[in-house]
Enzyme design. Structure first.
Site, PDB file in Angstrom:
ATOM      1  N   THR A 251       0.805  -1.224   0.000  1.00 53.30           N
ATOM      2  CA  THR A 251       0.000   0.000   0.000  1.00 53.30           C
ATOM      3  C   THR A 251       0.833   1.266   0.000  1.00 53.30           C
ATOM      4  O   THR A 251       0.292   2.358  -0.209  1.00 53.30           O
ATOM      5  CB  THR A 251      -0.913   0.039   1.236  1.00 53.30           C
ATOM      6  OG1 THR A 251      -0.106   0.060   2.420  1.00 53.30           O
ATOM      7  CG2 THR A 251      -1.861  -1.138   1.260  1.00 53.30           C
ATOM      8  N   LYS A 252       2.124   1.155   0.239  1.00 49.96           N
ATOM      9  CA  LYS A 252       2.961   2.340   0.399  1.00 49.96           C
ATOM     10  C   LYS A 252       3.112   3.099  -0.920  1.00 49.96           C
ATOM     11  O   LYS A 252       2.794   2.605  -1.997  1.00 49.96           O
ATOM     12  CB  LYS A 252       4.325   1.948   0.956  1.00 49.96           C
ATOM     13  CG  LYS A 252       4.265   1.376   2.369  1.00 49.96           C
ATOM     14  CD  LYS A 252       3.709   2.396   3.354  1.00 49.96           C
ATOM     15  CE  LYS A 252       3.856   1.954   4.798  1.00 49.96           C
ATOM     16  NZ  LYS A 252       2.895   0.919   5.191  1.00 49.96           N
TER      17      LYS A 252
END
EC number: 2.6.1.50
Length: 391
Positions: free
Chosen positions: A198-199
């Site tokens: 998700t980064k």
């Protein structure tokens, strides 16, 4: 047919996801699968040329000299602290409005986390409170560049220099963010990054990196990540198993050149939110300081009607998140630290008011517009429930 929200009606449209990687995968599928095949056919899966190349490229991107790929952002913090000889008996100053891994990494060394409160408008470490928190046991300050905006590093570094303590930056949420012309991770002794999917720069699994300008720390980090070994099968010191694999390194290196463009797309989405929500209800929008670059890992608002709004948006098919609903000093697993209700008043108030809206580079402008319209509709049509607005 209409989809009925918890407190109103929403049009029957496809859900707005909070985060999604599938459009990115479909767009780059051929290149991604070709990289996978190349790595699998190379005969080298661990700590090979792909890791070395990505370490070099990512360190340069951050404005640092050296990169050491590890298996997670948590380990990047843990190994950074170990490389600085921080362990039992030491204190590390940080914040409680962060992901648990920040504090878990400190505790894994045997050191004790000591919390300072945060700024109400940026959600970031209140650096004016750091010096009064330093004791004879303080060995490090660990600022968290939360949601994608850098902490005010210059005065923090001044305090650290005066008091003789190290600075390790938690950059898990802020790859590419800029403070006064420099990228995060380049200010402290070590910058710790996460490549969780998700980064801002996310892989297809776990991964992390520690970057540093110091050659001594570079060598120590490389040794610590591989059982304390310098090359041959001989341990120079007690070490660990924390390695970024060749496949994730190849995929991350492929994605790195597009990172600035993806950050621009995040900023464009943020501009839609900010332009559409300014002055709406009791919402406080993210404050972006003029001397830094917010790259919007998350777009997080504040409202005294957070839970009502979240439920309403869910009924409209719009996913949101609360990052983070419980400050770490209130969690059962960290009660032994001895903090009580009211000890970090700003942190505690924010935990009751923050809400993160959908944010990722492939979010469509019309989807962001739907989020804006749903929020405006909530405040336009929903009566107050009696809960006080935020202060």
């Amino acid at each position: 047919m209409k989809k009925i929200g918890n407190r109103g009606e929403c049009s029957d449209q496809a859900p707005v996801r909070y985060w999604d990687y599938l459009d990115d995968y479909r767009r780059n599928r051929e290149e991604i699968l070709a990289l996978v095949d190349e790595v699998f056919a190379s005969g080298r899966l661990i700590l090979g040329s792909r890791v070395a190349a990505f370490e070099e490229h990512f360190a340069a991107f951050c404005g640092s000299r050296f990169g050491v790929g590890v298996n997670s952002g948590t380990d990047a913090i843990f190994l950074a602290l170990k490389a600085l000889d921080i362990g039992p008996g030491a204190e590390v100053i940080t914040v409680a409005n962060t992901a648990v891994p920040t504090v878990a990494a400190i505790r894994a060394t045997g050191a004790m986390p000591v919390f300072v409160d945060v700024e109400a408008d940026t959600f970031l470490m209140d650096v004016t409170r750091v010096e009064e928190t330093v004791t004879s046991r303080t060995r490090c300050v660990l600022p968290v560049h939360l949601y994608g905006q850098p902490v005010d590093m210059e005065p923090l570094l001044d305090v650290a220099r005066r008091r003789g303590v190290e600075v390790v930056e938690d950059c898990a949420q802020a790859a590419g963010a800029v403070y006064r012309g420099g990228r995060v991770g380049s200010f402290g002794a070590v910058g710790a990054f996460s490549f969780y999917p998700t980064k801002v720069l996310g892989g297809f699994g776990d991964g992390g990196m520690a970057v540093t300008k110091r050659e001594d720390l570079h060598h120590r980090l490389r040794r610590l990540r591989f059982y304390g070994m310098d090359g041959g099968y001989y341990s120079e010191e007690e070490g660990y198993n924390s390695r970024l694999d060749e496949l994730q390194a190849a995929l991350l290196d492929f994605r790195l050149p597009a990172l600035d463009e993806e950050i621009t797309r995040r900023k464009n989405i943020a501009a839609i939110y900010t332009g559409g929500l300014e002055g709406v209800g009791d919402i406080a929008l993210p404050l972006v300081q003029s001397d830094r670059n917010h790259q919007y890992y998350l777009y997080t608002i504040r409202t005294g009607r957070r839970d009502e709004l979240k439920n309403y948006l869910e009924g409209c098919g719009i996913e949101t998140r609360i990052n983070y609903p419980t400050p770490i000093h209130h969690m059962r697993g960290y009660r032994f630290l001895g903090y009580r209700q009211g000890s970090l008043p700003v942190t505690e108030r924010l935990a009751e008011e923050i809400l993160s809206l959908p944010m990722y580079p492939d979010l469509l402008a019309e989807e962001a517009g739907r989020v804006v319209e749903a929020i405006r509709s909530f405040f336009r049509n929903q009566p107050l429930s009696g809960k006080k607005d935020h202060g």
